[in-house]
Design a protein around this motif. Structure first.
Motif, PDB file in Angstrom:
ATOM      1  N   UNK A 234       0.708  -0.958   0.039  1.00  0.00           N
ATOM      2  CA  UNK A 234      -0.108   0.207   0.018  1.00  0.00           C
ATOM      3  C   UNK A 234       0.751   1.220  -0.253  1.00  0.00           C
ATOM      4  N   UNK A 235       1.908   1.267  -0.172  1.00  0.00           N
ATOM      5  CA  UNK A 235       2.797   3.043   0.265  1.00  0.00           C
ATOM      6  C   UNK A 235       3.049   3.398  -0.957  1.00  0.00           C
ATOM      7  N   UNK A 236       2.601   4.650  -0.534  1.00  0.00           N
ATOM      8  CA  UNK A 236       3.295   5.071  -1.677  1.00  0.00           C
ATOM      9  C   UNK A 236       3.992   6.644  -1.806  1.00  0.00           C
ATOM     10  N   UNK A 237       4.809   7.281  -2.561  1.00  0.00           N
ATOM     11  CA  UNK A 237       5.486   9.046  -2.231  1.00  0.00           C
ATOM     12  C   UNK A 237       4.207   9.119  -1.780  1.00  0.00           C
ATOM     13  N   UNK A 238       3.291   9.353  -2.480  1.00  0.00           N
ATOM     14  CA  UNK A 238       1.921  10.446  -1.764  1.00  0.00           C
ATOM     15  C   UNK A 238       1.720  10.475  -0.657  1.00  0.00           C
ATOM     16  N   UNK A 239       1.814   9.056  -0.253  1.00  0.00           N
ATOM     17  CA  UNK A 239       1.300   8.932   0.696  1.00  0.00           C
ATOM     18  C   UNK A 239       1.817   9.372   1.771  1.00  0.00           C
ATOM     19  N   UNK A 240       3.389   8.608   1.600  1.00  0.00           N
ATOM     20  CA  UNK A 240       4.366   9.119   2.763  1.00  0.00           C
ATOM     21  C   UNK A 240       4.101  10.887   2.742  1.00  0.00           C
ATOM     22  N   UNK A 241       4.163  12.084   1.647  1.00  0.00           N
ATOM     23  CA  UNK A 241       4.179  13.385   1.825  1.00  0.00           C
ATOM     24  C   UNK A 241       3.003  13.739   2.417  1.00  0.00           C
ATOM     25  N   UNK A 242       1.764  13.061   1.963  1.00  0.00           N
ATOM     26  CA  UNK A 242       0.096  13.336   2.502  1.00  0.00           C
ATOM     27  C   UNK A 242       0.312  13.427   4.463  1.00  0.00           C
ATOM     28  N   UNK A 243       1.176  12.092   4.683  1.00  0.00           N
ATOM     29  CA  UNK A 243       1.720  11.676   6.268  1.00  0.00           C
ATOM     30  C   UNK A 243       2.355  13.036   6.757  1.00  0.00           C
ATOM     31  N   UNK A 244       3.158  13.450   5.999  1.00  0.00           N
ATOM     32  CA  UNK A 244       4.397  14.630   6.087  1.00  0.00           C
ATOM     33  C   UNK A 244       3.625  16.242   7.223  1.00  0.00           C
ATOM     34  N   UNK A 245       2.886  16.154   5.565  1.00  0.00           N
ATOM     35  CA  UNK A 245       2.089  17.279   5.915  1.00  0.00           C
ATOM     36  C   UNK A 245       1.279  17.558   7.279  1.00  0.00           C
ATOM     37  N   UNK A 246       0.335  16.170   7.618  1.00  0.00           N
ATOM     38  CA  UNK A 246      -0.006  16.278   8.447  1.00  0.00           C
ATOM     39  C   UNK A 246       0.864  16.442  10.287  1.00  0.00           C
TER      40      UNK A 246
END
Ligand SMILES: NC(=O)c1ccc[n+]([C@@H]2O[C@H](COP(=O)([O-])OP(=O)(O)OC[C@H]3O[C@@H](n4cnc5c(N)ncnc54)[C@H](O)[C@@H]3O)[C@@H](O)[C@H]2O)c1
Length: 389
Positions: A118-130
């Motif tokens: 389920x990982x993607x760069x966008x997932x971690x970028x979204x997490x980064x923003x939170x």
């Protein structure tokens, strides 16, 4: 988090009514009850439609400083399971930071999903923003299911990440200070039990020959100890036995905890001291890197009754935490090793308190953390400055 008003409006959809009923039924009340039970400050639920991110961040206690703790990714079957895990883990981080004497509090994050699918760069970028939105209240990095590379994406959105790859400014493999801290634990235990820090001639049974375990094997052999080692990966064991003939012996993963030895060292999985294993242990002490070695606190009480000395895991394995915490003050290797060395003195202090007050060591350690929290919050009563609002 969406909070729904008690009153039903005439424009409510069926879905909204269902959501309100489930929230009113128990969920919101339970989150607060769970937070109250373990003393949590804040829980944040994060969801990003585009990347499929579903994450929970729990900040347990920020008395000592911003919350610090890894981000775990796992295919939790229910939100409830994820919530309970993040609450338990973040509370553990307060205790770990407390004894490691770092100026951070306890926090942790979980991402609900399969680490391999389920990982993607966008997932971690979204997490980064939170995480960035918490404005320095929380710093995080790798844990089970996440890799330093995942946080390279997250770090594009916020500066609240530690443990990045060395090429991105991270401090590198935390197993180095972690193993060093466990060695301090062995030495303090030897001093307490046998009045000498010398490990030569002692027998140590190590469960798990991974990054930390394999380093311990090498260091113990160098100091003249005899090592028994077990791992689910037989090739790891075979190569250690070949590398150190006469000093290292292989054992079965199912029975290593029963091997007569001076120190049993869990360096693989949690919950190894449990109802099944407790009466089978044939060691004088337990000192290892695995997190949550006691299946329950009560098992720490039973170890005490059995006269087996237990080095609290959250102290002994704090080397990795000390390293990532140091990144936030401009990483310095020698400073990390020096702080990690203090695990020796802190462990002796816990053993002493346990002996004087006839307390299980896990309870003596908790007592010292509560004392540190009290001292720090007393210090923070001194106003640092005043900003006109
Ligand atoms: N690496 C760190 O900085 C660090 C910091 C704090 C805590 N810890 C904890 O210490 C432990 C070891 O960490 P690591 O970095 O060496 O991990 P790792 O994944 O490199 O090694 C774990 C080893 O345990 C083995 N293993 C798994 N299940 C086993 C079982 N039932 N019996 C025997 N062996 C088994 C694996 O095959 C692997 O070789 C983990 O519990 C980890 O959470 C590690």
């Amino acid at each position: 988090m969406k909070v729904i008003n008690n009153q039903q409006s005439c424009t409510d959809t069926e879905e909204a009514v269902h959501l309100r009923e489930s929230v009113q039924g128990s969920t919101m009340e339970d989150v607060f009850r769970l937070m109250e039970e373990a003393g949590h400050e804040q829980v944040i639920f994060c969801r990003h439609e585009g990347s499929g991110l579903k994450s929970i961040i729990a900040l347990h206690d920020t008395t000592m400083g911003p919350a610090l703790g890894g981000c775990r990714m796992a295919p939790y079957r229910t939100t409830d399971e994820a919530l309970k895990d993040v609450l338990r883990l973040s509370r553990g981080m307060t205790y770990k930071c407390g004894l490691a004497d770092v100026d951070f509090g306890g926090g942790k994050a979980v991402i609900i999903g399969h680490p391999e699918e389920d990982k993607s760069p966008e997932m971690f970028r979204a997490f980064g923003r939170f995480v960035g939105g918490l404005n320095g209240r929380f710093f995080t990095g790798t844990d089970m299911g996440t890799m330093p590379e995942d946080f390279v994406h997250a770090a594009r959105e916020s500066e609240s990440f530690v443990g990045l790859p060395v090429s991105h400014g991270g401090s590198g493999d935390t197993a180095i200070p972690t193993a060093y801290g466990v060695m301090q634990g062995f030495r303090a235990t030897a001093r307490h039990l046998w009045n000498s820090t010398d490990l030569g001639g002692r027998t140590v049974a190590i469960q798990g020959a991974g990054k930390v375990g394999a380093r311990l094997v090498a260091q113990l052999v160098e100091e003249g100890a005899r090592v028994i080692v077990a791992d689910v990966h037989m090739d790891r064991i075979r190569s250690l036995v070949e590398k150190y003939p006469g000093s290292v012996e292989a054992a079965d993963v199912e029975t290593i905890h029963r091997k007569p030895c001076d120190i049993f060292s869990p360096c693989a999985i949690g919950g190894v001291v449990n109802n099944r294993t407790l009466d089978e242990l044939a060691c004088q002490a337990i000192v290892g890197s695995a997190n949550n070695q006691l299946a329950e606190d009560a098992h720490g009480d039973r170890l005490h009754e059995r006269g087996i000395l237990y080095a609290p895991d959250y102290l002994v394995n704090a080397g990795g935490l000390i390293q990532v915490a140091d990144e936030l003050s401009g990483y310095h290797h020698e400073r990390v090793m020096e702080k990690t060395r203090s695990i020796f003195d802190m462990l002796l202090k816990i053993y002493q308190l346990s002996r004087e007050e006839d307390l299980p060591t896990c309870r003596a350690a908790d007592q010292l953390v509560l004392e540190r929290l009290r001292q720090v919050s007393d210090l923070k009563r001194i106003l640092l400055g005043f900003e006109r609002r």
